[in-house]
Design an enzyme around this catalytic site. Structure first.
Site, PDB file in Angstrom:
ATOM      1  N   THR A  48       0.893  -1.220  -0.095  1.00 34.08           N
ATOM      2  CA  THR A  48       0.056   0.230   0.042  1.00 34.08           C
ATOM      3  C   THR A  48       0.711   1.249   0.074  1.00 34.08           C
ATOM      4  OG1 THR A  48      -0.266  -0.293   2.448  1.00 34.08           O
ATOM      5  CG2 THR A  48      -2.217  -1.216   0.980  1.00 34.08           C
ATOM      6  N   TYR A  97     -12.927  -0.885   3.668  1.00 27.70           N
ATOM      7  CA  TYR A  97     -14.115  -0.570   3.405  1.00 27.70           C
ATOM      8  C   TYR A  97     -15.292  -1.504   3.704  1.00 27.70           C
ATOM      9  CZ  TYR A  97     -17.983   2.352   1.419  1.00 27.70           C
ATOM     10  OH  TYR A  97     -19.006   3.015   1.208  1.00 27.70           O
ATOM     11  N   TYR A 147      -2.038  -8.860   6.393  1.00 27.58           N
ATOM     12  CA  TYR A 147      -1.552  -7.427   6.762  1.00 27.58           C
ATOM     13  C   TYR A 147      -3.044  -6.747   7.387  1.00 27.58           C
ATOM     14  CZ  TYR A 147      -0.303  -2.686   5.918  1.00 27.58           C
ATOM     15  OH  TYR A 147       0.206  -1.428   6.002  1.00 27.58           O
ATOM     16  N   ARG A 197      -6.545   1.871   8.164  1.00 33.21           N
ATOM     17  CA  ARG A 197      -6.769   2.216   6.698  1.00 33.21           C
ATOM     18  C   ARG A 197      -8.078   1.479   6.622  1.00 33.21           C
ATOM     19  NH1 ARG A 197      -2.971   5.103   4.206  1.00 33.21           N
ATOM     20  NH2 ARG A 197      -1.061   5.689   5.478  1.00 33.21           N
ATOM     21  N   LYS A 240       1.704  -9.343   9.169  1.00 33.72           N
ATOM     22  CA  LYS A 240       2.013  -7.876   9.397  1.00 33.72           C
ATOM     23  C   LYS A 240       1.082  -6.950  10.187  1.00 33.72           C
ATOM     24  CE  LYS A 240       3.228  -3.398   7.158  1.00 33.72           C
ATOM     25  NZ  LYS A 240       3.343  -2.611   5.691  1.00 33.72           N
ATOM     26  N   ILE A 254       8.083  -4.738   8.786  1.00 30.59           N
ATOM     27  CA  ILE A 254       7.933  -4.386   7.421  1.00 30.59           C
ATOM     28  C   ILE A 254       7.863  -2.959   7.424  1.00 30.59           C
ATOM     29  CG2 ILE A 254       6.667  -4.429   5.233  1.00 30.59           C
ATOM     30  CD1 ILE A 254       6.097  -7.237   5.747  1.00 30.59           C
TER      31      ILE A 254
END
Length: 291
Positions: free
Chosen positions: A46, A109, A135, A140, A164, A206
């Site tokens: 991302t 979303y 992840y 986000r 992650k 990461i």
């Protein structure tokens, strides 16, 4: 899965002023990281502004990095989204022969239930034999994937090798470390917590800032892996300010500003992102000059 232990970096995608991909800067960035201690590279995560990268551009970026890397360190490819069938098709249709693992972001979303998270990643795990790093980044995606769901996936699918974790939630990290299978990797996705989580038993990071300061950041993470807390925190304290600065407005505008100050690439981003403000740019420039 020792290849994913240590410092991975979520590479940015350098752009020219005309918004085309700057492959010369990409080569400079990749070599800079490999030569200064980064353990593996994440392509098209991302932070790479993957939402604005076309499929053709993505393949060109993969081809370029594979060639530059020349098998020196492992490569992880970001493939994720909130359309499970499309993600599965993307995995099946992508040439992964030069890719060591997949990083797949939690659906954004849609705000799925925990069962929805599980079924989404089950479909992905069954679509490939490649190692998969989950992840979780609720800031986000708008929904947290609970530690119990991550552990359930880790136990049920042998190719789900790590997570992650980027919820900036120390308690959830500790739950993961307490309950995980022995060989499952808990990888920090929070630069500010990376050392502490590694010292607690995590497998490294990461990182975003790591690509600008790979030597310092990877040295810090190695201290964490070796239990050298005093040495590790000596570096952590020096980097606290810049970690805050790169996320002050948006990512990756902040890190691209650092990389511009280091002479690696321009700070160009694609809409809807915009460049760092002049105030933030000045603060970053001051830090870079003094570091």
């Amino acid at each position: 899965m020792q290849k994913f232990v240590g410092t991975g970096v979520a590479l940015i995608t350098p752009f020219n002023e005309d918004l085309s991909v700057d492959f010369n800067a990409l080569e400079k960035l990749v070599n800079y990281n490999i030569e200064n201690g980064t353990n593996y590279l994440v392509i098209n995560g991302t932070t790479a502004e993957s939402a604005t990268i076309s499929k053709q551009e993505r393949q060109e970026i993969i081809n370029a990095i594979v060639k530059i890397n020349a098998n020196r360190i492992p490569l992880v490819l970001g493939i994720g989204g909130n359309n499970t069938l499309a993600v599965v098709e993307d995995i099946k249709s992508t040439d992964l022969s030069n890719i060591d693992g997949i990083l797949s972001v939690a659906p954004y979303y849609s705000k799925p239930t925990q069962e929805g998270f599980y079924q989404h990643f089950k479909s992905i795990a069954q679509a490939t034999e490649k190692p998969i790093i989950l992840y979780n980044v609720p800031g986000r995606t708008a929904k947290n994937m609970d530690a119990a769901t991550t552990i359930r996936l880790a136990k049920d699918f042998k190719n789900v090798v790590g997570v992650k974790e980027a919820g900036n939630n120390t308690q959830q990290y500790l739950e993961l470390l307490r309950d995980k299978p022995a060989d499952f990797l808990v990888i920090s996705g929070d630069d500010d917590l990376a050392l502490g989580i590694t010292l607690a038993g995590g497998s490294g990071v990461i990182s975003v800032i790591g690509q600008a300061y790979p030597k310092a950041f990877s040295s810090m993470i190695n201290c964490g892996l070796e239990g050298k807390n005093k040495e590790g925190y000596a570096t952590h304290f020096k980097m606290m300010e810049i970690i805050d600065l790169i996320f002050a407005e948006n990512n990756p505008a902040g890190i691209k500003t650092v990389l511009q100050e280091l002479g690696i690439c321009k700070n160009t981003v694609r809409l809807p992102l915009v460049k760092a403000s002049k105030d933030l740019e000045g603060r970053i420039a001051t830090f870079v000059a003094q570091f």
